[in-house]
Design a protein around this motif. Structure first.
Motif, PDB file in Angstrom:
ATOM      1  N   ARG A   5      72.178   4.831  37.438  1.00 54.54           N
ATOM      2  CA  ARG A   5      71.315   3.600  38.103  1.00 54.54           C
ATOM      3  C   ARG A   5      71.649   3.896  39.561  1.00 54.54           C
ATOM      4  O   ARG A   5      70.753   3.176  40.295  1.00 54.54           O
ATOM      5  CB  ARG A   5      71.605   2.681  37.312  1.00 54.54           C
ATOM      6  N   HIS A  64      67.391  -2.872  37.398  1.00 55.02           N
ATOM      7  CA  HIS A  64      68.045  -1.775  37.892  1.00 55.02           C
ATOM      8  C   HIS A  64      69.297  -1.376  37.052  1.00 55.02           C
ATOM      9  O   HIS A  64      69.895  -0.194  36.899  1.00 55.02           O
ATOM     10  CB  HIS A  64      68.238  -1.594  39.525  1.00 55.02           C
ATOM     11  N   CYS A  68      59.067   2.476  40.869  1.00 57.50           N
ATOM     12  CA  CYS A  68      60.091   1.857  41.687  1.00 57.50           C
ATOM     13  C   CYS A  68      60.213   2.702  43.077  1.00 57.50           C
ATOM     14  O   CYS A  68      60.615   2.164  44.107  1.00 57.50           O
ATOM     15  CB  CYS A  68      61.572   2.198  41.136  1.00 57.50           C
ATOM     16  N   GLU A 117      60.097  -2.160  37.018  1.00 52.42           N
ATOM     17  CA  GLU A 117      61.015  -2.273  38.174  1.00 52.42           C
ATOM     18  C   GLU A 117      60.394  -2.496  39.555  1.00 52.42           C
ATOM     19  O   GLU A 117      60.706  -2.029  40.677  1.00 52.42           O
ATOM     20  CB  GLU A 117      61.252  -0.576  38.429  1.00 52.42           C
TER      21      GLU A 117
END
Length: 984
Positions: free
Chosen positions: A528, A603, A326, A385
């Motif tokens: 998150r 996410h 990510c 991700e």
């Protein structure tokens, strides 16, 4: 002699700087004690940074002052302090930074904090001067927080409380730093010579970077472990399938149910899929740490033998490269609508990205050289991700396809050279064709089994609260055993962490399920979306809209009677478009909704992709909670709650959602509203209605439980519910519903039960067994005198009176052998007294030894029955095979055939009553202690009679006899009291 540059503010830390100088001397390091200049002097930035560049290492001390900020708009546009700039200069030139930060809980003079200047500003008479001081002070407070975060994000900080602590920590850290500098990384002889050694500073940076735990949004005051090695438990994966001719042998069938994931990585490159929160990223961090350290840290709480990891020699001498995808994917050079990326380009990009991330500790060329000689361990974490499509203003790119193309094309060459590759993703982050092309063996991350759950809990509390850790761990393990509603949550490391945190705050988890889920969702979303309070609220709203849409089907104009646990991605998109009041028919509206959907899937940690192009929540209970929350937040029309309950209460699949909603509305509208709502629902139910559909009555029981847990006075609700529950038991509605109604009957006060010592209660709570001739397993027996035996096994509510009357402290009630046993074992309550699945007020007390049962009977003015007396009561004069007669029927009583799987409230099986006399639960529920020994030569072994919830029908026969040691305490053993007369 190496040189350490000492950086800190001056006036507030002068004494501490002296201690640091002494620590450096003790570590045989020269301390460069360049003091900070004041703002009135000529800015010393150049000279100071030159000192940093000449030093070998930088030691920084930080307390409650930010320090002087060089006023140079070009070189210091962000207003960083001189101390911060010195640290950045050290990092820029590959110097190690050893940071020591004052513990938040340490005593510190108020006048030595930046906050003190706020008070000083309020005393200034010149308003302009006061405003300048206030503005500067606020900037310092904000800057200090940012500097702390910068140090923490790089794993560079240690804490101290006193100057003595600081001296000890600095000396130890400097000695460790010197040892690492002197240690060269060993290169395996099997690998080619020539490439550069792995930089020790890079390995040290990795250890600092990844030894810290990422937690689920804990409040600042919460105690929690700080290092991964304190709480890590081994990751497991299903065993590899092996080709074999013919059926497996018995030995093969009994081999381990799992393999250790670390051992799999030692053998081969892998693709590791796992659900959200299953521990994929944690394992990646652990693998990076142990490879960088070339050792497994010892832990005082050892894992069971079958879970014990050992360091894989095949990882020794490798360069660990952990790539959180990510963070990495935006650095990839992507062209519009191109789905290909050369492996060499990926490695070159990775080298530049890693050099920048590690602040130069791993030069770009070193990664390529080490890859060429097969010495790298590449860990790509989180393929899911990486966006499938990224739409920038200029062009549309395909990041995930490009990444997978580079990995698939490069894998064979990289692994042939000797490099090792690990790739993680949520299960549907890779399509089957992607996984096939990648060509990596898959090793799915398994859930935490019971052993690993207990290991994690014990390690967590040992680190979080060393003084009371064992007690808290035992408490949570026992608490979770009594919360079947949390069974699936505790198998997930992320959610088990949340449960540990919440239990640790007050030695309990909220009995109000709404409160528990609210806290868990808060934790997950905090983790998150750490730096985006507004975004967290927006995400929670979108998740609620999706959850309710999956319940009702409203977005696709299809009314659902029951919730769907997984819906198409297109339906999720339409729900989000409706929620945003955007027209999904327009391109802009469709794109915005699709982007929000993909962001939530990537996410949120709560919504995830499913197979077949569908999406669903991590667990259905999260969907139910969020749907209820969304209803409470968005519905405002008059009587909407009553209308919803009227329509949905008859649908059992809506039960948990309506419970969550009731809990939320109770918080909003208050106790009187809740009582009236429960009363209104109960008023719709009568005996015939419950026989036809028990769902509304069960929902009412759930609501009443919420009210009881909050200690509210039920008033006439209690009497009305009691009548309904007893009728449902007599009518033998479906067992699970009957069991639920019975348990709540115990909470509100089961009128069938009373004080064992009360003669008035015994008039209906005990049944006379007349004198006479009775069948016996040896033929017949004569009962010379009548006796009175308890209608039910002794329940938890009845046994509680024995405990509260000092039954465990009063020697009068105990036999000599029993008193000695109690003292020897340190027993003060039944073994399962705190197990929530077994300690309902009207469930039979279990986990009692013969000695405890005997003492309680004496206290009650009676005794245990002999085996022959018990059999006479169970078989009656006619000598039945079972108390009710001769024929067996699955589900007629609480044995394993009923599939209830737990003790039941007493008297829950009317057809199992003893035919002539009316005793309850003489077959099933619990096995019962008898007074007599099995025989004179068995050393005091005692007889038990009756079946149990975990035994089968054969052992429920009235003639069956069991034996066990008198100290045995099982979750399926109870007792009942015999009185020789109905009045004491």
């Amino acid at each position: 002699m190496p040189t350490a540059f000492i950086s800190s503010t001056n006036l507030d830390l002068a004494v501490f700087r002296t201690e640091v100088s002494m620590a450096a001397h003790g570590a045989k390091v020269l301390a460069d004690m360049q003091e900070n200049w004041t703002a009135e002097d000529h800015p010393p930035l150049d000279a100071c940074l030159e000192h940093v560049r000449r030093a070998d290492v930088l030691v920084v001390i930080l307390a409650h002052r930010f320090g002087w900020v060089p006023e140079d708009a070009n070189r210091n546009p962000d207003g960083k302090s001189i101390t911060w700039l010195e640290c950045e200069e050290a990092v820029k030139h590959g110097k190690d930074v050893l940071a020591f930060v004052l513990d938040d809980s340490a005593d510190w003079p108020e006048n030595q904090k930046d906050e003190a200047d706020l008070k000083r500003a309020l005393t200034l008479e010149d308003d302009a001067a006061a405003e300048r001081v206030l503005k500067a002070t606020r900037q310092c407070i904000k800057g200090l927080s940012a500097f702390n975060a910068w140090l923490n994000s790089r794993g560079l900080r240690r804490t101290f409380r006193t100057k003595e602590d600081l001296k000890l920590e600095v000396e130890r850290a400097l000695k460790t730093w010197q040892e690492r500098q002197a240690t060269a990384v060993r290169v395996p002889s099997t690998m080619n010579a020539g490439p550069p050694p792995i930089p020790v500073s890079y390995l040290d940076w990795l250890r600092r970077q990844y030894e810290c735990i990422e937690l689920l949004g804990l409040e600042a005051q919460t105690q929690h472990p700080t290092h991964l090695s304190q709480v890590y438990v081994p990751a497991i994966t299903p065993p590899r399938r092996e080709e074999q001719a013919g059926p497996p042998s018995r030995k093969e069938e009994e081999r381990a149910r799992f393999e250790l994931l670390l051992a799999r990585v030692a053998d081969e490159s892998l693709y590791v899929p796992g659900d959200p929160g299953a521990g994929k990223s944690t394992f990646c961090r652990w693998l990076t740490l142990v490879t960088a350290s070339e050792a497994l840290p010892e832990h005082p709480i050892t894992a069971p033998d079958s879970y014990r990891e050992s360091y894989p020699e095949s990882l020794r001498g490798r360069l660990p490269v952990l790539v959180p995808l990510c963070d990495f994917w935006p650095s990839m050079p992507l062209a519009a609508d191109v789905r290909h990326l050369a492996p060499a380009t990926l490695i070159d990009t990775l080298g530049h990205w890693l050099a920048e991330r590690s602040c130069g500790r791993l030069p770009v060329e070193d990664l390529s050289a080490l890859m060429d000689t097969g010495r790298c361990l590449l860990i790509f974490d989180g393929v899911d991700e990486v966006p499938v499509v990224s739409s920038a203003p200029a062009h549309r790119t395909c990041p995930r396809a490009c990444l997978l193309d580079a990995l698939s094309s490069g894998r064979e060459t990289w692994t042939r050279l000797g490099n090792r590759l690990l790739l993680t993703s949520r299960p549907y982050g890779l399509r089957p064709e992607d996984a096939q092309r990648l060509g990596l063996p898959d090793a799915p991350l398994a859930e935490l089994d019971d052993d690993l759950q207990q290991l994690f809990i014990r390690r967590w509390y040992a680190a979080a609260d060393p003084q009371q850790g064992m007690e808290k761990a035992d408490g949570l393990v026992e608490h979770l055993a009594g919360r079947p509603d949390l069974a699936e949550l505790k198998r997930n490391p992320m959610l088990l962490t949340a449960l540990c945190v919440r239990y640790g705050e007050g030695r309990r988890l909220p009995q109000d399920r709404h409160d528990l889920y609210d806290k868990i969702v808060n934790n997950v979303l905090f983790n998150r979306y750490r730096d985006a309070d507004h975004e967290r609220a927006a995400v929670r709203g979108r998740l609620g809209a999706i959850a309710l849409g999956m319940h009702t089907g409203s977005s696709i104009q299809r009314r659902r009677s029951a919730p769907e646990a997984a819906v198409t991605l297109e339906e999720v998109e339409r729900i989000l478009a409706d929620y945003a009041e955007v027209n999904p028919a327009t391109e802009a509206g469709s794109t915005a909704a699709a982007q929000r959907r993909d962001e939530l899937l990537a996410h949120s940690g709560l919504l995830l992709g499913r197979s077949g192009g569908k999406a669903g929540f991590y667990h259905l209970s999260f969907q139910e909670f969020l749907a209820a929350e969304h209803l409470a937040r968005t519905r405002r029309e008059h009587d909407w709650f009553e209308s919803l309950v009227a329509v949905r209460s008859s649908v059992s699949e809506w039960r948990l959602t309506l419970c969550f909603l009731f809990g939320r509305m109770l918080e909003r509208n208050g106790e009187q509203w809740a009582l009236e709502s429960a009363k209104a629902l109960l008023a719709t139910q009568n005996r015939a209605a419950v026989r036809t559909n028990p769902a509304p009555a069960v929902l009412c029981a759930d609501w009443i439980e919420i009210l009881v847990r909050k200690a509210l006075n039920l008033l006439d609700l209690r009497e009305r519910y009691t009548h309904l529950a007893l009728s449902a038991i007599e009518d033998e509605i479906p067992l699970q519903d009957r069991h639920r109604l019975g348990l709540i009957l115990g909470l509100v006060g089961d009128p069938r039960l009373g004080d064992l010592r009360d003669p008035d209660w015994r008039a209906q709570g005990a049944i006379e067994v007349p004198a006479g001739r009775y069948a016996d397993q040896n033929g017949h027996q004569e009962i010379a005198q009548p006796f009175w035996l308890g209608r039910y096994p002794v329940t938890n509510s009845q046994y509680r009176l024995f405990i509260e009357d000092s039954g465990y402290q009063d020697q009068r009630w105990w036999s000599d052998d029993g008193w000695q046993w109690k003292g020897r074992e340190g027993v003060s309550e039944p073994r399962y007294w705190r197990n929530g699945r077994l300690n309902g007020p009207n469930q039979p007390v279990v986990g009692v030894s013969f000695w405890e049962a005997d003492a309680c009977c004496r206290w009650a003015g009676g005794r245990l029955p002999t085996a022959r007396e018990w059999e006479a009561a169970a078989r009656g004069a006619e000598g039945h095979a079972y108390p009710w007669g001769e024929a067996w029927e699955d589900g007629i009583c609480n044995t394993i055939e009923s599939k209830l799987g737990i003790t039941s409230p007493v008297g829950l099986f009317p057809r199992a009553r003893q035919r002539e006399l009316g005793f309850e639960d003489l077959a099933g529920n619990v096995v019962e202690w008898c007074q007599d020994s099995a025989s004179s030569d068995l050393g005091g072994i005692r007889v038990l009679r009756g079946g149990s919830w975990y035994l089968d029908q054969d052992l429920a026969r009235a003639v069956y006899r069991n034996v066990n040691l008198p100290g045995y305490r099982s979750g399926g053993i109870g007792f009942r009291v015999l009185w020789c007369s109905p009045i004491r």
